[in-house]
Enzyme design. Structure first.
Site, PDB file in Angstrom:
ATOM      1  N   ALA A  11      60.068 -42.519  18.445  1.00  0.00           N
ATOM      2  CA  ALA A  11      59.378 -41.294  18.822  1.00  0.00           C
ATOM      3  C   ALA A  11      58.077 -41.563  19.575  1.00  0.00           C
ATOM      4  O   ALA A  11      57.606 -40.701  20.318  1.00  0.00           O
ATOM      5  CB  ALA A  11      59.090 -40.460  17.576  1.00  0.00           C
ATOM      6  N   GLY A  14      59.270 -47.220  23.105  1.00  0.00           N
ATOM      7  CA  GLY A  14      60.610 -47.744  23.302  1.00  0.00           C
ATOM      8  C   GLY A  14      60.534 -49.215  23.607  1.00  0.00           C
ATOM      9  O   GLY A  14      59.513 -49.731  24.058  1.00  0.00           O
ATOM     10  N   ARG A  15      61.625 -49.907  23.315  1.00  0.00           N
ATOM     11  CA  ARG A  15      61.670 -51.315  23.640  1.00  0.00           C
ATOM     12  C   ARG A  15      63.112 -51.715  23.906  1.00  0.00           C
ATOM     13  O   ARG A  15      64.064 -51.089  23.412  1.00  0.00           O
ATOM     14  CB  ARG A  15      61.068 -52.195  22.553  1.00  0.00           C
ATOM     15  CG  ARG A  15      61.871 -52.359  21.274  1.00  0.00           C
ATOM     16  CD  ARG A  15      61.829 -51.198  20.345  1.00  0.00           C
ATOM     17  NE  ARG A  15      60.511 -50.923  19.836  1.00  0.00           N
ATOM     18  CZ  ARG A  15      60.185 -49.774  19.290  1.00  0.00           C
ATOM     19  NH1 ARG A  15      61.076 -48.795  19.215  1.00  0.00           N
ATOM     20  NH2 ARG A  15      58.992 -49.555  18.822  1.00  0.00           N
ATOM     21  N   HIS A 240      71.366 -43.250  15.487  1.00  0.00           N
ATOM     22  CA  HIS A 240      70.137 -42.731  14.890  1.00  0.00           C
ATOM     23  C   HIS A 240      69.335 -43.944  14.434  1.00  0.00           C
ATOM     24  O   HIS A 240      69.836 -44.784  13.676  1.00  0.00           O
ATOM     25  CB  HIS A 240      70.440 -41.819  13.704  1.00  0.00           C
ATOM     26  CG  HIS A 240      69.216 -41.223  13.099  1.00  0.00           C
ATOM     27  ND1 HIS A 240      69.180 -40.730  11.825  1.00  0.00           N
ATOM     28  CD2 HIS A 240      67.970 -41.034  13.597  1.00  0.00           C
ATOM     29  CE1 HIS A 240      67.971 -40.263  11.556  1.00  0.00           C
ATOM     30  NE2 HIS A 240      67.214 -40.449  12.627  1.00  0.00           N
ATOM     31  N   ASP A 241      68.100 -44.059  14.879  1.00  0.00           N
ATOM     32  CA  ASP A 241      67.335 -45.283  14.636  1.00  0.00           C
ATOM     33  C   ASP A 241      67.231 -45.622  13.158  1.00  0.00           C
ATOM     34  O   ASP A 241      67.238 -46.797  12.782  1.00  0.00           O
ATOM     35  CB  ASP A 241      65.959 -45.235  15.304  1.00  0.00           C
ATOM     36  CG  ASP A 241      65.162 -43.976  15.018  1.00  0.00           C
ATOM     37  OD1 ASP A 241      65.544 -43.192  14.122  1.00  0.00           O
ATOM     38  OD2 ASP A 241      64.140 -43.759  15.704  1.00  0.00           O
ATOM     39  N   THR A 242      67.168 -44.603  12.292  1.00  0.00           N
ATOM     40  CA  THR A 242      67.100 -44.902  10.862  1.00  0.00           C
ATOM     41  C   THR A 242      68.396 -45.523  10.364  1.00  0.00           C
ATOM     42  O   THR A 242      68.377 -46.409   9.505  1.00  0.00           O
ATOM     43  CB  THR A 242      66.785 -43.637  10.058  1.00  0.00           C
ATOM     44  OG1 THR A 242      65.602 -43.031  10.582  1.00  0.00           O
ATOM     45  CG2 THR A 242      66.555 -43.961   8.592  1.00  0.00           C
ATOM     46  N   THR A 263      56.681 -43.613  13.281  1.00  0.00           N
ATOM     47  CA  THR A 263      56.093 -42.288  13.470  1.00  0.00           C
ATOM     48  C   THR A 263      56.519 -41.355  12.343  1.00  0.00           C
ATOM     49  O   THR A 263      55.735 -40.538  11.862  1.00  0.00           O
ATOM     50  CB  THR A 263      56.518 -41.718  14.827  1.00  0.00           C
ATOM     51  OG1 THR A 263      56.051 -42.598  15.860  1.00  0.00           O
ATOM     52  CG2 THR A 263      55.935 -40.335  15.062  1.00  0.00           C
ATOM     53  N   GLY A 410      57.566 -50.381  11.703  1.00  0.00           N
ATOM     54  CA  GLY A 410      56.178 -50.660  12.051  1.00  0.00           C
ATOM     55  C   GLY A 410      55.222 -50.561  10.881  1.00  0.00           C
ATOM     56  O   GLY A 410      54.196 -51.254  10.841  1.00  0.00           O
TER      57      GLY A 410
END
Length: 487
Positions: A11, A14-15, A240-242, A263, A410
């Site tokens: 959110a 990006g990488r 979904h990143d999670t 985030t 993070g």
């Protein structure tokens, strides 16, 4: 080792990462990083928040070109992003308009319109999702009053949209589809009655595909632009990143809770099936699909967004802020200071966050924090308490035993947050890996390509054996109902 490329869009940033995987070996290298966030655009109706999806596409291409230079023999690529946001496509595949961001206020009051037709608890029994005002079902209903949805040929969630631009394949990956409120919680497929609530025709949505399968090769133009090999395949990962982050949770057994913290903070446990009880509904827990048909039973917590916004506010007024120094000073503030409800809706939109934190503390009956270290301490400790409440509720509602909390993403860099979370839960907190989402993305690709084999537990053992982790022991009494053990 075979090489795989992970496009990981969060959110706030990006990488593009290059990962190498083989039995007993797992490594990750960042080749491109770029900022992300809502873009305010003025209109006659006020300020709208949009997602710069075309700008993200430009950065993805730049990252893929860097990946091709770094690892010319890459075998696969996978994409994960945040959930719920989407783009609309015309029949010729062109993008209709600029996608709106989930923090855009257009969904204010929309959920109540849905609940007038279907009671909230009945909706929960159908889609299994906690109430969040920006869920895709509400975004689409807000969109239904405008001109674009009626003429759209396809609705594609952000990772599926980028995947379409890469490969020409229109598909909806299952873990992200499960966050929309439009899928049946048991089957994981689109539910026509839920689509009707959102004003969407079934043919506007592509078929749902499970993570772990190859979707196809890349378009010739993408290959020419990036220099990637023509043999490279796009693989459906936990988009979904999670979902990708949970793949890389380095747990030893099933008795764990996870906090995927960036985030947002996603806090929960992994189950074999959904929990749809009245108590689960009242506690606002969600049932989202994970890789290998697991259920991610969790609650969305506001995460580091509030702290990020405070830092941005101070930086705009005073110049760049030294976050490690602020966290160190916040640790020296000590316990017993003001706390706020970090999930208060006032904290959701961008804006004067420091003022909001101070006002919320005063309304809670505490002396508002004044100095920057006091504000940081208030925010971080409030977040840790929210994580602890979510873990406690997950255990109580699911009956799933938890002996350790894994904090990935993070937030694992934030030692104060990790320590306070251990204290608040009364459980050991194992911090790391920081890049869990990209690692989970790579792991699913590597298994799909045949470079790795086995269950999620086998993939997690590989993460545990190849990455440095930090354990924070609790220094306070146990939270009632949680069982402590060794990490």
């Amino acid at each position: 080792m075979s090489v795989h490329v992970a496009v990981d869009l969060g959110a706030s940033s990006g990488r593009v990462m290059v990962g190498a995987a083989a039995p007993g070996r797992l490594s990750l290298q960042e080749v491109h990083r770029f900022p992300n966030g809502p873009v305010p655009v003025g209109s006659d109706g006020g300020v709208q928040l949009h997602t710069d999806v075309v700008g993200l596409w430009r950065e993805v291409l730049a990252g893929l070109a860097a990946a091709a230079r770094t690892a010319p023999g890459a075998r696969t690529v996978g994409i994960d992003t945040w959930a719920v946001d989407y783009g609309l496509l015309a029949s010729d595949g062109s993008l209709l308009g600029t996608p709106r961001h989930y923090r855009d206020p257009r969904t204010d009051g929309v959920a109540e319109r849905v609940f007038a037709a279907v009671p909230a608890q009945e909706l929960y029994r159908r889609n299994g999702l906690q109430h969040l005002p920006f869920t895709t079902i509400y975004q689409l209903l807000a969109e239904a009053g405008g001109p674009l949805l009626a003429v759209a040929d396809r609705v594609l969630l952000v990772p599926d949209l980028l995947g379409y631009w890469l490969s020409g394949v229109k598909a909806a990956e299952a873990t992200n589809a499960s966050t929309t409120g439009l899928t049946d919680v048991r089957s994981g497929r689109w539910a026509e009655d839920l689509l009707a609530l959102a004003g969407v025709r079934p043919q506007q949505l592509p078929p749902v595909v499970d993570p772990g399968g190859a979707l196809g090769g890349l378009r010739p133009g993408v290959l020419a632009e990036t220099g990637l090999p023509g043999s490279l395949q796009l693989v459906a990962v936990g988009s979904h990143d999670t979902a990708s982050a949970v793949v890389a949770v380095p747990a030893r057994d099933e008795d764990f809770a996870y906090v995927a913290c960036g985030t947002w903070g996603l806090v929960g446990v992994e189950l074999a099936g959904p929990v749809l009880s009245a108590e689960s509904f009242a506690a606002n827990f969600t049932n989202e699909r994970g890789v290998d048909d697991r259920v991610r039973y969790l609650r969305n917590v506001m995460g580091l967004w509030v702290l990020q916004q405070c830092l941005a506010e101070w930086s705009a007024a005073e110049g760049p802020q030294d976050l490690p120094a602020l966290l160190g000073a916040a640790a020296d503030v000590g316990a017993g200071g003001p706390l706020v409800d970090i999930d208060d809706p006032r904290f959701l939109p961008p804006g004067p966050m420091v003022e909001r934190v101070r006002a919320a503390a005063a309304e809670a009956g505490s002396a508002p924090p004044t100095s920057k270290p006091e504000v940081v301490r208030c925010v971080v400790e409030s977040l840790a308490r929210a994580f602890a409440r979510a873990v406690d509720d997950a255990v109580r509602l699911s009956g799933h035993r938890v002996r350790v909390v894994h904090l990935v993403g993070g937030g694992a860099r934030n030692r104060l947050l990790c320590r306070l979370t251990a204290d608040a839960t009364g459980l050991p907190v194992v911090a790391g890996p920081v890049e869990a989402t990209a690692l989970g993305n790579v792991l699913v690709q590597a298994r799909a390509a045949g470079d790795l084999r086995g269950s999620l537990e086998d993939l997690r053992a590989l993460v545990r054996d190849t990455h440095e982790l930090t354990t924070y022991a609790p220094s306070t009494a146990l939270v009632p109902g949680l069982e402590i053990g060794t990490a």
